[in-house]
Every structure is written in structure tokens, then in C-alpha cells.
Design a protein around this motif. Structure first.
Motif, PDB file in Angstrom:
ATOM      1  N   ILE A 173       0.844  -1.195   0.000  1.00 20.80           N
ATOM      2  CA  ILE A 173       0.000   0.000   0.000  1.00 20.80           C
ATOM      3  C   ILE A 173       0.878   1.244   0.000  1.00 20.80           C
ATOM      4  N   MET A 174       0.363   2.308  -0.615  1.00 16.25           N
ATOM      5  CA  MET A 174       1.089   3.578  -0.647  1.00 16.25           C
ATOM      6  C   MET A 174       0.132   4.712  -0.297  1.00 16.25           C
ATOM      7  N   ALA A 175       0.557   5.574   0.631  1.00 18.00           N
ATOM      8  CA  ALA A 175      -0.173   6.804   0.929  1.00 18.00           C
ATOM      9  C   ALA A 175       0.526   7.926   0.178  1.00 18.00           C
ATOM     10  N   LEU A 176      -0.193   8.622  -0.693  1.00 16.37           N
ATOM     11  CA  LEU A 176       0.426   9.569  -1.624  1.00 16.37           C
ATOM     12  C   LEU A 176      -0.223  10.939  -1.542  1.00 16.37           C
ATOM     13  N   ASP A 177       0.572  11.950  -1.193  1.00 13.47           N
ATOM     14  CA  ASP A 177       0.099  13.334  -1.255  1.00 13.47           C
ATOM     15  C   ASP A 177       0.299  13.829  -2.686  1.00 13.47           C
ATOM     16  N   LEU A 178      -0.727  14.471  -3.244  1.00 14.08           N
ATOM     17  CA  LEU A 178      -0.644  14.909  -4.646  1.00 14.08           C
ATOM     18  C   LEU A 178       0.379  16.021  -4.857  1.00 14.08           C
ATOM     19  N   SER A 179       0.669  16.805  -3.833  1.00 19.60           N
ATOM     20  CA  SER A 179       1.632  17.901  -3.960  1.00 19.60           C
ATOM     21  C   SER A 179       2.988  17.449  -3.450  1.00 19.60           C
TER      22      SER A 179
END
Length: 410
Positions: free
Chosen positions: A52-58
Motif C-alpha cells: 500500500i502507498m499513501a500519496l500526497d498529490l503535492s
């Protein structure tokens, strides 16, 4: 570290948020790795495996959408992704559509400030099931010669997916879906045999076989249900064959089925490949009282032109729009606009891919005439389809089937 230990990658250039997500990940049992930038994330994804990956768009000079594209290019679609952003809701919805288009698995889209309960839920992967036994794909074993043999041995047949009139709840038609069962490979899906038939110039023979099968197997449905129509998809490669209308008419004559009981479905992209020839064929089909439907409406680049220039009698809204309309306001607007266009051109509107009561309520309110999808029934073999449709229409006559699915007959 245990071989079964799950791994979480946190991609975020905000230190506080990285720490917060990492702590929640640790409480959920993950081994957590952090990446403060796009370059650090791509380096980790190339060398290591994450569930799993938690990804901030900025991500400073880069953005999360670039990383989504990288994940897709490296065939990492099995990894679940939780998208986080301070952008407004419309951008989050658009980002989810980008991810869906890349065939990525999105576990959630969360806006800032983060709701910790929602974050925790999004990071909880579903319990992994034991891998199913995989049968060898027959794609590399199917040859044009094997298709010809299958046609000669009558291995091709159809299944019927019912089409429901939204005003009455009755079944008013069905889409005939091509199927092929072989002794050595089992069921061979259309996604495998259709492209091979196209490349080998066998679509005329395959289409004639499927059309004959649909009409012969569906004759009882037509006879027992006044106004019943059976829809059959016609390959775009046949829209340059000016003998197609006469061949279809001859098949209907041989199967003793009235022309009005057939609906020919054509995707908008193939219809526009050669407009003049397509128009010639469609006009002659309509003159013969055969219905014509524009299939997968909205997925091509020429929807409005197709409606204006070609004589379709039915418009089928693609399931990708219908499935998202209950949770995505933009999708609902597309469905609404498609219905309005169809009505302006005097066309019946069919919604594909209806899978929930919420989607059904929306398409009914917007003004769709007919619906099909798993909310009602999957594709069914002939005898089961006959029982299901009989049961459904009996319930509709009693006023019980206008809004609910009917249990499948055993």
C-alpha cells in the motif's frame, strides 16, 4: 521481518504528515517506509515491494499524478493507493478517474485536514485471500484455424442479459453476448477470440454464427413477449460490407424471426470510421425495420457527430458513466446530458452497467427508458433466461418488479 509482514510507503513532502501517517500505519501492523519526494519514491518503488502507498498529490516541483503514471508504467497495479490532497473535491474526483484509467487500485481519496478515522479505514487492506489456482491462458494457443473448427463444430453460442423497461419493470429485450466453449481450453472469452478473428478476417463468419444463434435461441423470448428485441453487437470491420443488411435479413428469414425483433449495436468509434458506408448500411437496416443502437456512447471522440449524421434508433450510455453516477456528480451530469441529447434525436435510451439501487434511481429520475446490469441479472443461458424473464414479467404484471431485482431462477 516476517515474510508475511505488510509494507506501507508514505510519499509526502510534509514532515508532520509523514510522521502522522507512519504512526497510524505502525498501529495497523505495517512496516512503514517514507519518501519525502517524487525521486525518492520512484527509487524505492523500483527496488522494493509495497502492499500500500499513501500519496500526497503535492510533492514540491513534481506531483502525485506523475507518480500514479509511474506506478502504472512499472505494472505495480496490485499495490493499493490512498490519495491525499488539499485540493478541492472536483480535482480529487478527477484524480480518481485518472487512476481508474490507469487501472490502479485506489483505496481512498482523502482531503486535508485529514480525518484520522477515515485515514485509518483507508489504510486497512482487505484480508488477503489465498491465490486462486490459475488456469493457463489460452490466448497464445488460439489460432484462426481453431476458430474455424469451432464454427464448424457449433461450439459458439450466446448468453442473454435482460433489459428492463424502467416505467413498467418488465423485461423488454436482452443483449446477446458471444460465448465459446472448447473441450481443450474450456470457456474462451470474447476478449481473446474476437481480436484473433478480426486479424484473420473471420468476423463475417463469427458474426453470422452469433447472430443465427441469438435468433434461434431467442425465438421463444420473442414469441412469448410482444415487442421483445434481441441486441447483437456488430463488428466495426463489417460496416464497410455493403452486403451486410441482406445477410442479416436472410438470417432472420431462416430463423423465422421478424426484423423488428433485432437491435444491431455498433460502437460510435467504428461507426465514424467510414461515415458514408456506415450510413448506407444503417439506413437500409432501418428501412428493413431492424433497430440500430449506438453502443458505449460517450467513450469515443465523435458522439455528437454520430448522433447527427447516422440513423440510430437507440442510444446506450456506457457503463463507465452509469457506475459512477451515484457518487460522482460530474458523471451524473454526463448521463443527464446524454439522455437529453437522445431525446432530442427521438431515440430510446438504455443505461448499461446498473449495479445498485442508487444508480437505478438516478437513471430513472433523469429519464432513461431501459436499464441492464448486475443489479437485475448477469448474462444467462437460454433456459435460465427464459425462466428469469417469465418470473420477472409475472411480478411486473402484479406490480412487484418495478424497483427491485428478481432472484435468479435455479
Amino acid at each position: 521481518m516476517s515474510a508475511t509482514r505488510r509494507r506501507l510507503l508514505v510519499v509526502d513532502d510534509d514532515l508532520v504528515q509523514r510522521v502522522l501517517i507512519s504512526k497510524i500505519g505502525a498501529k495497523l501492523g505495517y512496516d512503514t517506509v517514507v519518501a519525502p519526494s517524487f525521486d525518492a519514491a520512484t527509487d524505492l518503488l523500483l527496488r522494493e515491494t509495497f502492499q500500500i502507498m499513501a500519496l500526497d498529490l503535492s510533492l514540491g516541483e513534481r506531483d502525485g499524478v506523475e507518480l500514479l503514471r509511474f506506478v502504472a508504467e512499472k505494472n505495480l497495479q496490485a499495490m493499493s493507493i490512498v490519495v491525499i490532497s488539499g485540493c478541492d473535491d472536483s480535482i480529487m474526483k478527477a484524480t480518481r478517474r485518472v487512476a481508474n484509467g490507469l487501472k490502479l487500485s485506489i483505496g481512498g481519496c482523502l482531503t486535508k485536514p485529514l480525518d484520522l478515522n477515515r485515514l485509518r479505514s483507508a489504510l486497512e487492506l482487505p484480508q488477503q485471500l489465498p491465490p486462486a489456482a490459475k488456469s493457463a491462458s489460452p490466448s497464445h494457443q488460439i489460432t484462426p484455424e481453431r476458430i474455424v473448427l469451432g464454427l464448424a463444430k457449433n461450439e459458439f453460442f450466446v448468453e442473454f442479459q435482460p433489459k428492463i423497461a424502467l416505467q413498467t419493470g418488465k423485461v423488454v429485450g436482452a443483449e446477446a453476448l458471444a460465448r465459446w466453449r472448447t473441450a481443450e481450453y474450456g470457456m474462451v472469452p470474447p476478449s481473446i477470440f474476437i481480436p484473433i478473428a478480426e486479424q484473420a478476417d473471420l468476423m463475417r463468419e463469427v458474426t453470422d454464427c452469433i447472430l443465427s444463434s441469438a435468433m434461434s435461441q431467442g425465438r421463444k423470448l420473442i414469441e412469448r413477449n410482444p415487442g421483445f428485441t434481441i441486441a447483437v453487437n456488430i463488428s466495426g470491420s463489417l460496416l464497410s460490407d455493403l452486403t451486410l443488411p441482406e445477410r442479416i435479413e436472410e438470417i432472420l428469414r431462416c430463423e423465422n424471426v421478424p426484423p423488428s425483433a433485432l437491435m444491431v449495436e455498433i460502437t460510435e468509434t467504428t461507426a465514424m470510421a467510414d461515415v458514408d458506408r456506415a450510413n448506407d448500411i444503417l439506413v437500409r437496416l432501418r428501412i428493413k425495420k431492424i433497430g440500430t443502437a449506438i453502443d458505449d456512447f460517450g467513450t469515443g471522440y465523435s458522439s455528437l457527430t454520430a448522433l447527427a449524421r447516422l440513423p440510430f434508433s437507440e442510444l446506450k450510455i456506457d457503463q463507465s458513466f452509469v457506475k459512477g453516477c451515484e457518487s460522482d456528480e460530474d458523471m451524473m451530469k454526463i448521463v443527464d446530458a446524454s439522455v437529453a441529447l437522445a431525446k432530442a434525436f427521438n431515440m430510446k435510451v438504455v443505461a448499461e452497467g446498473v449495479e445498485s439501487p442508487e444508480a437505478l434511481e438516478i437513471i430513472r429520475r433523469i429519464g432513461c427508458d431501459v436499464a441492464q446490469g448486475f443489479f437485475f441479472a448477469p448474462s444467462l443461458r437460454r433456459s435460465r433466461a427464459e425462466r428469469w424473464i417469465s418470473q420477472r414479467n409475472s411480478s411486473a404484471d402484479e406490480g412487484l418488479a418495478s424497483t427491485t431485482p428478481t432472484a435468479l431462477a435455479s
